[in-house]
Design an enzyme around this catalytic site. Structure first.
Site, PDB file in Angstrom:
ATOM      1  N   SER A 101     -12.265   3.237  27.317  1.00 15.50           N
ATOM      2  CA  SER A 101     -12.441   2.107  26.650  1.00 15.50           C
ATOM      3  C   SER A 101     -13.034   0.852  27.869  1.00 15.50           C
ATOM      4  CB  SER A 101     -10.351   1.956  26.506  1.00 15.50           C
ATOM      5  OG  SER A 101     -10.723   0.082  26.080  1.00 15.50           O
ATOM      6  N   GLY A 132      -3.701  -5.307  18.386  1.00 21.15           N
ATOM      7  CA  GLY A 132      -2.129  -5.577  17.701  1.00 21.15           C
ATOM      8  C   GLY A 132      -1.686  -6.670  17.302  1.00 21.15           C
ATOM      9  N   GLY A 149      -2.384  -7.740  14.138  1.00 23.71           N
ATOM     10  CA  GLY A 149      -2.394  -7.452  12.755  1.00 23.71           C
ATOM     11  C   GLY A 149      -4.176  -7.836  12.105  1.00 23.71           C
ATOM     12  N   LEU A 150      -4.886  -7.105  12.949  1.00 22.14           N
ATOM     13  CA  LEU A 150      -5.649  -7.295  12.576  1.00 22.14           C
ATOM     14  C   LEU A 150      -6.751  -6.036  12.129  1.00 22.14           C
ATOM     15  CD1 LEU A 150      -7.433 -11.032  14.104  1.00 22.14           C
ATOM     16  CD2 LEU A 150      -6.931 -10.360  11.733  1.00 22.14           C
ATOM     17  N   SER A 151      -5.828  -5.099  12.089  1.00 23.80           N
ATOM     18  CA  SER A 151      -6.677  -3.083  12.889  1.00 23.80           C
ATOM     19  C   SER A 151      -7.448  -3.192  13.318  1.00 23.80           C
ATOM     20  CB  SER A 151      -6.667  -3.172  10.864  1.00 23.80           C
ATOM     21  OG  SER A 151      -6.071  -2.435  10.730  1.00 23.80           O
ATOM     22  N   ASP A 169       1.254  -1.212   0.289  1.00 20.51           N
ATOM     23  CA  ASP A 169       0.131   0.039  -0.117  1.00 20.51           C
ATOM     24  C   ASP A 169       0.989   1.370  -0.328  1.00 20.51           C
ATOM     25  OD1 ASP A 169       0.760  -0.095   2.877  1.00 20.51           O
ATOM     26  OD2 ASP A 169      -1.332   0.315   3.677  1.00 20.51           O
ATOM     27  N   GLU A 171      -3.866   8.364  11.603  1.00 23.01           N
ATOM     28  CA  GLU A 171      -3.174   7.735  12.261  1.00 23.01           C
ATOM     29  C   GLU A 171      -1.075   8.185  11.777  1.00 23.01           C
ATOM     30  OE1 GLU A 171      -4.164   3.049  12.587  1.00 23.01           O
ATOM     31  OE2 GLU A 171      -1.586   2.282  12.530  1.00 23.01           O
ATOM     32  N   ASP A 221      -5.561  -0.180   5.615  1.00 19.71           N
ATOM     33  CA  ASP A 221      -6.336  -0.867   6.895  1.00 19.71           C
ATOM     34  C   ASP A 221      -7.535   0.276   6.547  1.00 19.71           C
ATOM     35  OD1 ASP A 221      -3.963  -2.944   7.105  1.00 19.71           O
ATOM     36  OD2 ASP A 221      -3.368  -1.139   9.447  1.00 19.71           O
TER      37      ASP A 221
HETATM   38  P1  ADP Z   1      -3.191  -3.945  15.180  1.00 16.11           P
HETATM   39  O1  ADP Z   1      -4.219  -1.953  14.206  1.00 16.11           O
HETATM   40  O2  ADP Z   1      -3.158  -4.710  14.348  1.00 16.11           O
HETATM   41  O3  ADP Z   1      -4.361  -4.743  16.079  1.00 16.11           O
HETATM   42  P2  ADP Z   1      -1.846  -1.293  15.752  1.00 16.11           P
HETATM   43  O4  ADP Z   1      -0.676  -1.080  16.842  1.00 16.11           O
HETATM   44  O5  ADP Z   1      -1.740  -1.046  14.975  1.00 16.11           O
HETATM   45  O6  ADP Z   1      -2.025  -3.151  15.874  1.00 16.11           O
HETATM   46  O7  ADP Z   1      -2.858  -1.261  16.938  1.00 16.11           O
HETATM   47  C1  ADP Z   1      -3.802  -1.720  18.515  1.00 16.11           C
HETATM   48  C2  ADP Z   1      -3.423  -0.081  19.132  1.00 16.11           C
HETATM   49  O8  ADP Z   1      -4.919  -0.151  19.265  1.00 16.11           O
HETATM   50  C3  ADP Z   1      -3.511  -0.793  20.927  1.00 16.11           C
HETATM   51  O9  ADP Z   1      -2.261  -0.331  21.128  1.00 16.11           O
HETATM   52  C4  ADP Z   1      -4.539   0.451  21.398  1.00 16.11           C
HETATM   53  O10 ADP Z   1      -3.694   1.352  21.340  1.00 16.11           O
HETATM   54  C5  ADP Z   1      -5.329   0.359  19.908  1.00 16.11           C
HETATM   55  N1  ADP Z   1      -6.907  -0.226  20.645  1.00 16.11           N
HETATM   56  C6  ADP Z   1      -6.820  -1.422  19.780  1.00 16.11           C
HETATM   57  N2  ADP Z   1      -7.880  -1.731  20.742  1.00 16.11           N
HETATM   58  C7  ADP Z   1      -8.510  -1.385  22.246  1.00 16.11           C
HETATM   59  C8  ADP Z   1      -9.598  -0.693  22.907  1.00 16.11           C
HETATM   60  N3  ADP Z   1     -10.549  -1.837  22.585  1.00 16.11           N
HETATM   61  N4  ADP Z   1      -9.452   0.112  23.041  1.00 16.11           N
HETATM   62  C9  ADP Z   1      -8.788   1.545  23.266  1.00 16.11           C
HETATM   63  N5  ADP Z   1      -7.736   1.274  22.395  1.00 16.11           N
HETATM   64  C10 ADP Z   1      -7.175  -0.129  21.509  1.00 16.11           C
HETATM   65 MG    MG Z   2      -3.613  -0.887  13.148  1.00 13.96          MG
END
Ligand code: ADP
Ligand code: MG
Length: 395
Positions: free
Chosen positions: A80, A129, A131-133, A49, A167, A179
């Site tokens: 959260s 975190g 990899g499923l965004s 991308d 982002e 994503d």
């Molecule tokens: P991915 O997008 O692959 O899951 P990223 O590192 O890009 O991984 O994003 C993960 C981040 O998104 C977490 O570290 C957190 O900051 C935020 N996040 C994910 N899920 C939640 C949630 N349920 N509540 C608050 N923040 C979240």
């Molecule tokens: Mg991400």
């Protein structure tokens, strides 16, 4: 917790319960709205991308839900439910951690419009975190919810672009648009063929009975700390060398084909050559997989996925032993057409394409050995190709 004391699996319900627990019934300023955004897998097209290339994501039926209500000041209060953490910030504040995703979206949306403050409760069934965004799912759900409570409209493409800028500029991941477009624009039972240069996309119906299986390795990547931004730099360096060798028509690796790479490849050192070869061949695999998906030729889609994984592992070097083990395990399971790592890599998840009538058996068979073969925190689940971000009626 609901009234029965049972925590619901449904993030929409949990976000609403969380909202009431945290903020009271309402703030009296308007109606509670709920937006829901999916996670995604990418069938083929890893690290293409930000190289202006192609990708082929599918939204999954795991979601981030955001329950929201407008406030009569400019503050944003966010809770959260998953982390049981809360924050309050004003437009000029610069919060860190997970709140940064929320603040970045609010700040980008506020560049072009007057957006009131909001109270927000977030609940998610997208593993974090992995990899499923989950990050794009939070961004799109927060963005859609904030616009909805403000009574403002933004096209799906513009919302995806706003969240992508959030982002990139607000959180600091030099990501491409995959994503945010997947989470914003996918349709049920279809993959999204996306040209990341022109941003033109096409919904590719999945012509046949197939299911998607995810193996989350349980190894969490941290994109901002990982080699992700290093790969962006390496691709830029490869482009600049190829530009000097072959001409200024080359603006990105999208403009390079296999012939050009063979002709001028000796100008690149071994690492940059392999990075470029991954991107060039990956773009070809995405186009082949799109055509095969349309024709119901899942063997060919699966072959493209396996070749993609090898290229990400050997040429791009963004895999890890757990991802490789999960791909190997999936590939030897009955009914699996193909598998590859999805997301940025260095951990996260593997996506497998599986014959519909073999899906449940494949899930059970992988689950029975996944702890030994992949890792003790590994998880397996199946999902359906789903729709992008939506406002859902409060329940
Ligand atoms: P991915 O997008 O692959 O899951 P990223 O590192 O890009 O991984 O994003 C993960 C981040 O998104 C977490 O570290 C957190 O900051 C935020 N996040 C994910 N899920 C939640 C949630 N349920 N509540 C608050 N923040 C979240
Ligand atoms: Mg991400």
């Amino acid at each position: 917790m609901s009234e029965t004391g049972q925590e619901s699996d449904d993030p929409v319900e949990r976000a609403q319960v969380g909202f009431r627990d945290e903020f009271g019934e309402t703030n009296g300023s308007g109606n509670l709205e709920v937006a829901r955004a999916p996670g995604r897998v990418n069938l083929v097209g890893g690290h293409t991308d930000y190289n202006d290339g192609f990708c082929l994501p599918v939204a999954i039926d795991r979601h981030v839900a955001v329950a929201a209500e407008a406030r009569d000041d400019e503050q944003i209060r966010v809770y959260s439910t998953d982390f049981d953490e809360r924050a309050t910030f004003a437009p000029d504040d610069d919060p860190t951690g997970w709140v940064a995703y929320v603040a970045a979206v609010a700040s980008v949306l506020r560049e072009d419009r007057n957006l009131p403050g909001a109270s927000l409760a977030i609940a998610s069934s997208v593993p974090t975190g992995a990899g499923l965004s989950s990050s794009a799912a939070i961004e799109l759900a927060v963005g859609r919810a904030m616009l909805e409570v403000a009574g403002q409209e933004l096209s799906p493409t513009d919302l995806a672009l706003a969240c992508w800028r959030a982002e990139r500029d607000g959180v600091g991941v030099e990501c491409g648009i995959l994503d945010q477009f997947a989470v914003g624009l996918c349709e049920p039972n279809a993959a999204l063929f996306l040209d990341c240069r022109t941003r033109v996309f096409e919904h590719v119906p999945i012509a046949g009975d197939v299911g998607i299986l995810v193996v989350d390795t349980g190894v969490s990547h941290e994109l901002t700390d990982s080699g992700y931004n290093d790969r962006v730099r390496e691709c830029e360096a490869a482009v600049s060398t190829l530009q000097n060798a072959a001409g200024s028509d080359i603006q990105s690796l999208r403009d390079v084909d296999e012939d050009l790479l063979e002709t001028h490849g000796d100008e690149l050192d071994d690492v940059l050559y392999r990075r470029a070869r991954h991107v060039v061949t990956e773009n070809e695999r995405v186009v082949a997989a799109r055509d095969a998906l349309e024709n119901g030729d899942f063997d060919r889609v699966g072959a493209a996925m396996l070749a993609s994984h090898e290229s990400l592992r050997d040429d791009y070097e963004v895999s890890c032993p757990e991802l490789d083990a999960a791909v190997e395990l999936a590939a030897e399971t009955d009914g699996v057409y193909g598998a590859r790592m999805t997301g940025g890599g260095f951990g996260g998840s593997v996506v497998a394409l599986v014959a519909g009538d073999a899906l449940e058996r494949a899930e059970q068979s992988i689950r029975s050995v996944v702890a030994d073969r992949v890792g003790k925190n590994a998880q397996v689940f199946t999902c359906r190709p789903s729709e992008g971000v939506r406002v859902v009626s409060p329940r």
